[in-house]
Design a protein around this motif. Structure first.
Motif, PDB file in Angstrom:
ATOM      1  N   CYS A  25      -4.224  -1.022  -0.414  1.00 35.57           N
ATOM      2  CA  CYS A  25      -3.192  -1.759   0.335  1.00 35.57           C
ATOM      3  C   CYS A  25      -2.151  -2.377  -0.587  1.00 35.57           C
ATOM      4  CB  CYS A  25      -3.817  -2.875   1.153  1.00 35.57           C
ATOM      5  SG  CYS A  25      -4.819  -2.282   2.518  1.00 35.57           S
ATOM      6  N   HIS A  26      -2.506  -2.569  -1.842  1.00 31.58           N
ATOM      7  CA  HIS A  26      -1.583  -3.221  -2.780  1.00 31.58           C
ATOM      8  C   HIS A  26      -1.214  -2.206  -3.862  1.00 31.58           C
ATOM      9  CE1 HIS A  26      -2.143  -7.206  -1.011  1.00 31.58           C
ATOM     10  NE2 HIS A  26      -3.441  -7.019  -1.019  1.00 31.58           N
ATOM     11  N   CYS A  42      -8.804  -2.705  -3.034  1.00 26.92           N
ATOM     12  CA  CYS A  42      -7.657  -3.629  -2.992  1.00 26.92           C
ATOM     13  C   CYS A  42      -6.380  -2.821  -3.232  1.00 26.92           C
ATOM     14  CB  CYS A  42      -7.751  -4.689  -4.074  1.00 26.92           C
ATOM     15  SG  CYS A  42      -9.322  -5.549  -4.235  1.00 26.92           S
TER      16      CYS A  42
END
Ligand code: HEC
Ligand code: HEC
Length: 357
Positions: A89-90, A86
């Motif tokens: 991308c974040h 996760c």
């Protein structure tokens, strides 16, 4: 709202059970029992914020649950290639967005069609993603985990990997008080990590709360322009009314993203996207659902000169003379950008609690 009491969990020493599987026949005795304290974390709604929409009572963030959620968030095992977590991308320093690519890149470098959204103040949102496809934070991660262009994995495979892992079974037990790696617990832990991501310490917040900060003349002027031209949609403290609207972006010939229509099936929702919060907007470039605009100047130029008409274009952009767009002078654009920069919360992007290392 303040919650501060303690869960005390008594757990058996897990290394004993794994010893047993290694052929050591010892059974756990009282001496092996360990006490794990798992304090509830203090989820406080900032005084200038509305009530949380996430039910904290149903999944109260605890120290161990948060740590588990954080480990999962940064773990490539949730993806089929073992790499795309996760957090890939974040990225925290960009308020949990992704910069190097306009739209997101997932497993095998596959390109998604949308720009990764920031993750902040999720506990206050009604629906998630650009088109509102996810109505509950706990179920949202199913989308990236299973999307071919994102993590390209199945939830059951992820659970098998976590169950076979050296650490996760213990961490799940410590977080939830009994043995068991399950989808429900994995998603609850991810939510505990994400709901704690409250960004409420920008200059704008301090000003709203009457703390000792002063706006420059330009920031004040920008706020006034914002209130008349932007705040009908980018409304209130959260900087979004959480509705879906078409702000007149020219149709993208590559993706032809139909937006909210994908969820409701209604042609009246064609090309409508969730009004994004403008918090931390200075650092969450590129902008719009497909990341087509690189700078805040580009965004404002788009609002004055780049809009195209379509049946679902928001009425607020229609001028009485039949043209469309917002009227913003060059001076007002400079003022607006000064104001938008007061929405940057450096404490949040530097908060070690959320950092990978
Ligand atoms: C390949 C890049 C990628 C990965 C990996 C990824 N995301 Fe996302 N995330 C996105 C994109 C793109 C969107 C916007 C999706 C859309 O609108 O359809 C998004 C949206 C979200 C949202 C909605 C935010 C909002 O304001 O509505 C949440 C929550 C979220 N992601 C959490 C996660 C979690 C948790 C994981 C790991 C399980 C994850 N993401 C993995 C790219 C990614
Ligand atoms: C009628 C509602 C409406 C008004 C008025 C409006 N916006 Fe928006 N804004 C939107 C929507 C909807 C989007 C997302 C569009 C998309 O990505 O397809 C958006 C996107 C943005 C973005 C990109 C955010 C991101 O995370 O990528 C910025 C910046 C922005 N608006 C600033 C402004 C400013 C500044 C004003 C006033 C000058 C304004 N908006 C007026 C609805 C509105």
């Amino acid at each position: 709202m303040k919650i501060a009491y303690y869960f005390i969990l008594i757990l058996f020493c897990w290394s004993c059970s794994s010893d047993a599987s290694d052929g050591d026949a010892t059974t756990p005795t009282d001496d092996d029992a360990m006490t794990v304290t798992n304090p509830l974390l203090d989820f406080t709604v900032p005084s200038n914020f509305p009530d949380a929409t996430y039910s904290i009572a149903q999944n109260p963030p605890t120290e161990k649950g948060f740590e588990l959620g954080k480990k999962l968030f940064y773990d490539g095992q949730l993806a089929s290639d073992g790499v795309v977590s996760c957090g890939f991308c974040h990225i925290q320093s960009f308020s949990f967005t992704h910069h190097t690519h306009i739209t997101s890149h997932g497993v095998d470098g596959q390109i998604g069609t949308r720009n990764a959204q920031p993750l902040h103040n999720l506990a206050f949102m009604n629906e998630f993603t650009w088109d509102g496809a996810a109505t509950f934070l706990d179920t949202q991660p199913i989308i990236p985990i299973t999307a071919e262009v994102e993590m390209n994995e199945t939830v059951s495979n992820v659970l098998s990997k976590l169950s076979a892992d050296d650490d996760y079974p213990t961490l799940f037990a410590e977080a939830f008080g009994s043995e068991g790696v399950s989808a429900d617990r994995m998603f609850k832990a991810l939510s505990q990590f994400m709901v704690m991501m409250v960004s409420a310490n920008s200059k704008y917040d301090k000003w709203e709360r009457g703390e000792a900060v002063t706006f420059t003349d330009q920031e004040h002027a920008g706020r006034a322009v914002f209130n008349t031209k932007c705040a009908s949609c980018h409304a209130g403290t959260l900087q979004t009314d959480q509705s879906y609207r078409n702000n007149g972006l020219p149709i993208d010939p590559v993706y032809n993203d139909i937006g909210r229509e994908r969820v409701t099936g209604l042609s009246t929702d064609n090309r409508k996207f969730k009004v994004p919060s403008l918090r931390n907007i200075e650092i969450t470039f590129p902008y719009m659902h497909d990341g087509r605009l690189g700078t805040l100047e580009d965004v404002l130029d788009f609002y004055t000169d780049g809009m195209v008409d379509s049946p679902t274009l928001d009425d607020q952009f229609r001028r009485p003379d039949g043209t469309f767009g917002l009227d913003i002078s060059p001076e007002e654009k400079v003022q607006l950008i000064a104001f938008l920069k007061t929405l940057t919360d450096n404490d949040f992007i530097e908060d070690r609690r959320f950092a990978e290392f």
